[in-house]
Write a protein that holds these residues in place. Structure first.
Motif, PDB file in Angstrom:
ATOM      1  N   LEU A   1       1.825   5.154  -9.026  1.00  0.00           N
ATOM      2  CA  LEU A   1       0.827   5.915  -9.782  1.00  0.00           C
ATOM      3  C   LEU A   1       1.353   7.276 -10.223  1.00  0.00           C
ATOM      4  CD1 LEU A   1      -2.413   5.065  -7.810  1.00  0.00           C
ATOM      5  CD2 LEU A   1      -1.738   4.238 -10.056  1.00  0.00           C
ATOM      6  N   TYR A   2       2.322   7.826  -9.495  1.00  0.00           N
ATOM      7  CA  TYR A   2       2.934   9.085  -9.894  1.00  0.00           C
ATOM      8  C   TYR A   2       4.019   8.893 -10.953  1.00  0.00           C
ATOM      9  CZ  TYR A   2       0.540  11.756  -6.298  1.00  0.00           C
ATOM     10  OH  TYR A   2      -0.424  12.376  -5.535  1.00  0.00           O
TER      11      TYR A   2
ATOM     12  N   SER B   1       3.621   1.787  -1.531  1.00  0.00           N
ATOM     13  CA  SER B   1       4.252   2.006  -2.841  1.00  0.00           C
ATOM     14  C   SER B   1       3.247   2.297  -3.947  1.00  0.00           C
ATOM     15  CB  SER B   1       5.068   0.777  -3.233  1.00  0.00           C
ATOM     16  OG  SER B   1       6.104   0.568  -2.317  1.00  0.00           O
ATOM     17  N   GLU B   2       1.968   2.185  -3.641  1.00  0.00           N
ATOM     18  CA  GLU B   2       0.944   2.387  -4.681  1.00  0.00           C
ATOM     19  C   GLU B   2       0.990   3.804  -5.245  1.00  0.00           C
ATOM     20  OE1 GLU B   2      -2.956   1.321  -3.417  1.00  0.00           O
ATOM     21  OE2 GLU B   2      -2.357  -0.720  -2.887  1.00  0.00           O
ATOM     22  N   MET B   3       1.002   4.805  -4.390  1.00  0.00           N
ATOM     23  CA  MET B   3       0.994   6.190  -4.857  1.00  0.00           C
ATOM     24  C   MET B   3       2.280   6.536  -5.594  1.00  0.00           C
ATOM     25  SD  MET B   3      -1.913   7.394  -4.413  1.00  0.00           S
ATOM     26  CE  MET B   3      -1.596   9.057  -4.922  1.00  0.00           C
ATOM     27  N   SER B   4       3.378   5.994  -5.149  1.00  0.00           N
ATOM     28  CA  SER B   4       4.644   6.233  -5.830  1.00  0.00           C
ATOM     29  C   SER B   4       4.595   5.685  -7.253  1.00  0.00           C
ATOM     30  CB  SER B   4       5.779   5.576  -5.050  1.00  0.00           C
ATOM     31  OG  SER B   4       6.995   5.720  -5.738  1.00  0.00           O
TER      32      SER B   4
ATOM     33  N   SER C   1      -2.573  -3.749  -6.830  1.00  0.00           N
ATOM     34  CA  SER C   1      -2.510  -3.506  -5.389  1.00  0.00           C
ATOM     35  C   SER C   1      -2.677  -4.848  -4.685  1.00  0.00           C
ATOM     36  CB  SER C   1      -3.601  -2.529  -4.964  1.00  0.00           C
ATOM     37  OG  SER C   1      -4.866  -3.126  -5.146  1.00  0.00           O
TER      38      SER C   1
ATOM     39  N   ALA D   1       0.819  -1.212   0.000  1.00  0.00           N
ATOM     40  CA  ALA D   1       0.000   0.000   0.000  1.00  0.00           C
ATOM     41  C   ALA D   1       0.858   1.269   0.000  1.00  0.00           C
ATOM     42  CB  ALA D   1      -0.938  -0.005   1.208  1.00  0.00           C
TER      43      ALA D   1
ATOM     44  N   LEU E   1      -3.292  -1.374 -11.239  1.00  0.00           N
ATOM     45  CA  LEU E   1      -2.834   0.008 -11.130  1.00  0.00           C
ATOM     46  C   LEU E   1      -2.140   0.486 -12.400  1.00  0.00           C
ATOM     47  CD1 LEU E   1      -1.289  -0.163  -7.551  1.00  0.00           C
ATOM     48  CD2 LEU E   1      -3.548   0.686  -8.199  1.00  0.00           C
TER      49      LEU E   1
ATOM     50  N   HIS F   1       8.361   1.304 -14.621  1.00  0.00           N
ATOM     51  CA  HIS F   1       7.072   1.879 -14.999  1.00  0.00           C
ATOM     52  C   HIS F   1       7.049   2.201 -16.487  1.00  0.00           C
ATOM     53  CE1 HIS F   1       3.791   4.784 -15.214  1.00  0.00           C
ATOM     54  NE2 HIS F   1       3.345   4.247 -14.082  1.00  0.00           N
TER      55      HIS F   1
END
Length: 166
Positions: A108-109, A103-106, A135, A101, A141, A165
């Motif tokens: 997505l950015y 690392s999800e925002m990292s 996730s 959880a 994601l 990515h």
């Protein structure tokens, strides 16, 4: 809206095969309804045949989108996947990576996935294979390329890259 040429079809299937492998055949030859790939203004769409037949009554200028947009063909003939095909990739993916959880925002950015953010990885993933990043609740994601194989990722230090990515 037109069918893909042979060169365009090869480019699309080559890119999709990196993520789906043998499951690519299941995506095209579905049991519930036949689907096909169509090109409209440099975008490749995955469309059911009944929807495609209904869309023939609409003019090219009035038709903006049809079905699921898989990606874009460049002028040089290369194919780039778009995020709109994520549901299809997740459904038919050969290799998946689940991240924590934190690392999800990292991801997505637009950042790569580190070993410290990796929750689990599909066994048998080779280096540079296409992977779908999910996730821990199995929500897709995005997608990327495996920077390390499954065996090397287990021995990697926490700051090493596992998924690049895309």
């Amino acid at each position: 809206m037109r069918p893909l040429t042979d060169a365009e079809t090869r480019a699309v299937f080559k890119k999709l095969a990196t993520f789906m492998g043998a499951n690519l055949h299941q995506m095209i030859e579905r049991t519930d309804e036949r689907h096909c790939l169509r090109l409209h203004s440099d975008r490749v769409y995955y469309v059911s045949e009944t929807l495609m037949l209904h869309a023939t009554n609409i003019g090219r200028k009035e038709l903006h989108s049809l079905g699921t947009c898989i990606g874009k063909l460049t002028r040089s003939g290369k194919f780039h996947l778009m995020i709109t095909c994520l549901d299809l990739l997740h459904q038919y993916a050969k290799h998946k990576v689940w991240i924590k959880a934190g690392s999800e925002m990292s991801f997505l950015y637009g950042n790569n996935v580190l070993k410290s953010g990796l929750a689990r990885m599909t066994e048998g993933t080779a280096q540079y294979d296409g992977v779908v990043v999910c996730s821990q609740a199995d929500i897709p994601l995005g997608f990327g390329v495996a920077a390390q194989s499954t065996l090397h990722a287990q021995e990697l230090d926490p700051t090493g890259y596992v998924v690049l990515h895309q």
